[in-house]
Scaffold this active site. Structure first.
Site, PDB file in Angstrom:
ATOM      1  N   HIS A  28       0.963  -1.343   0.149  1.00  0.00           N
ATOM      2  CA  HIS A  28      -0.081   0.105   0.176  1.00  0.00           C
ATOM      3  C   HIS A  28       0.989   1.050   0.265  1.00  0.00           C
ATOM      4  O   HIS A  28       0.479   2.345  -0.754  1.00  0.00           O
ATOM      5  CB  HIS A  28      -0.784  -0.216   1.482  1.00  0.00           C
ATOM      6  CG  HIS A  28      -2.149  -1.119   0.982  1.00  0.00           C
ATOM      7  ND1 HIS A  28      -2.373  -1.997   2.656  1.00  0.00           N
ATOM      8  CD2 HIS A  28      -3.244  -1.042   0.576  1.00  0.00           C
ATOM      9  CE1 HIS A  28      -2.889  -2.637   2.303  1.00  0.00           C
ATOM     10  NE2 HIS A  28      -3.302  -2.324   1.032  1.00  0.00           N
ATOM     11  N   LYS A 147      -1.903  -6.596  -8.030  1.00  0.00           N
ATOM     12  CA  LYS A 147      -1.449  -7.625  -7.130  1.00  0.00           C
ATOM     13  C   LYS A 147      -3.555  -8.168  -7.787  1.00  0.00           C
ATOM     14  O   LYS A 147      -3.596  -9.294  -8.008  1.00  0.00           O
ATOM     15  CB  LYS A 147      -1.568  -8.077  -5.903  1.00  0.00           C
ATOM     16  CG  LYS A 147      -1.212  -8.764  -6.090  1.00  0.00           C
ATOM     17  CD  LYS A 147      -1.900  -9.759  -4.599  1.00  0.00           C
ATOM     18  CE  LYS A 147      -2.920  -9.325  -3.777  1.00  0.00           C
ATOM     19  NZ  LYS A 147      -3.682  -9.766  -3.015  1.00  0.00           N
TER      20      LYS A 147
END
Ligand code: PAF
Length: 279
Positions: A28, A147
């Site tokens: 993140h 991802k």
């Protein structure tokens, strides 16, 4: 949030956002870094943390999904994020408890296979919440992780189809040293399960080596068997799906050559992990 965003826009400030479900990790933080770079020195950065109930199936891990808003707030502060937007369920889905919430955004093509086939209501929840976040945060740009490759493709398509004035950017997957893709769900992996989770990355590497060493495209069936065997060799792992597809259209490929994309989902114990890569 919307009022603040409107003020920023009036002042000509570039707004970058990173939508997340929290429990932030280095992956993140790399998305936040990318958003900052793209928004430029005068830009503002908004990170949303919201575990969105509508993207979880009835037998999935919504109630146990890891949450740590205090830690997320600290990490955001350290990363120079301007606003951490962490709404409640009642704010995001007003009236839902009285069954009065009734509007959804549905992408009908890219959502069909892979994650969409395994988790039938998942992408409807994702597109709906991201559309809502775009309307609230009013970002000029939003960064998502590669991802979730299919998710990123669907969000790009949604933004284009519905004319959201948002640049959708996709940033590379970050991996642990042994290749495991970073994910908040890795927190579930205890003891030997953590070691077995590397089977996703090992499958990708094995398929990649097979495709690269072949003189012509390899039948997808043969590669799927290879992955099935590898996953089965792990005591607690179970293959949900492995797919080979064209990276833009996500159309499945019968024969797999360089430039094709692989995505797979594997249960390791109770934890469902996903990964993908260009071959
Ligand atoms: O990728 C995620 O964390 C979520 O699916 C997203 C995009 C924040 C929507 O809830």
């Amino acid at each position: 949030m919307q009022r603040l965003a409107r003020d920023w826009r009036r002042e000509g400030v570039e707004i970058g956002c990173v939508p997340t479900m929290g429990c932030l990790h280095a992956g993140h933080l790399s998305l936040i870094e990318r958003a900052r770079r793209e928004a430029g020195p005068g830009g503002r950065l908004v990170v949303s943390v919201y575990v969105n109930p509508t993207q979880f199936g009835p037998r999935e891990d919504f109630s146990t999904y890891p949450r740590d808003l205090k830690r997320d707030a600290r990490l955001c502060r350290e990363a120079g994020v301007d606003v951490l937007f962490a709404p409640t369920d009642e704010q995001m889905y007003p009236g839902a408890f009285e069954e009065k919430y009734s509007t959804y955004v549905i992408e009908e093509e890219l959502s069909r296979g892979m994650e969409g086939a395994s988790r039938p209501t998942h992408f409807r929840g994702v597109t709906t919440i991201v559309a809502k976040l775009f309307n609230i945060i009013q970002p000029h740009l939003a960064v998502f992780g590669a991802k979730d490759y299919q998710q990123a493709a669907i969000i790009e398509r949604m933004a284009k189809n519905l004319n959201f004035p948002v640049r959708v950017l996709v940033a590379p997957t970050l991996r642990e040293e042994d290749g495991l893709a970073m994910s908040s769900r890795n927190k579930y992996l205890e003891g030997e399960l953590r070691g077995e989770a590397v089977v996703l990355w090992r499958s990708i590497e094995k398929v990649r080596a097979a495709v690269r060493s072949a003189s012509r495209p390899v039948p997808a069936g043969r590669l799927k068997t290879m992955v099935q065997r590898l996953v089965r060799s792990q005591a607690h792992a179970r293959l949900d799906y492995v797919e080979f597809f064209e990276p833009e259209s996500l159309s499945p490929l019968a024969k797999v050559g360089r430039g094709a994309h692989i995505a797979l989902a594997v249960f390791v114990g109770e934890t469902r992990l996903i990964d993908n890569a260009r071959l």
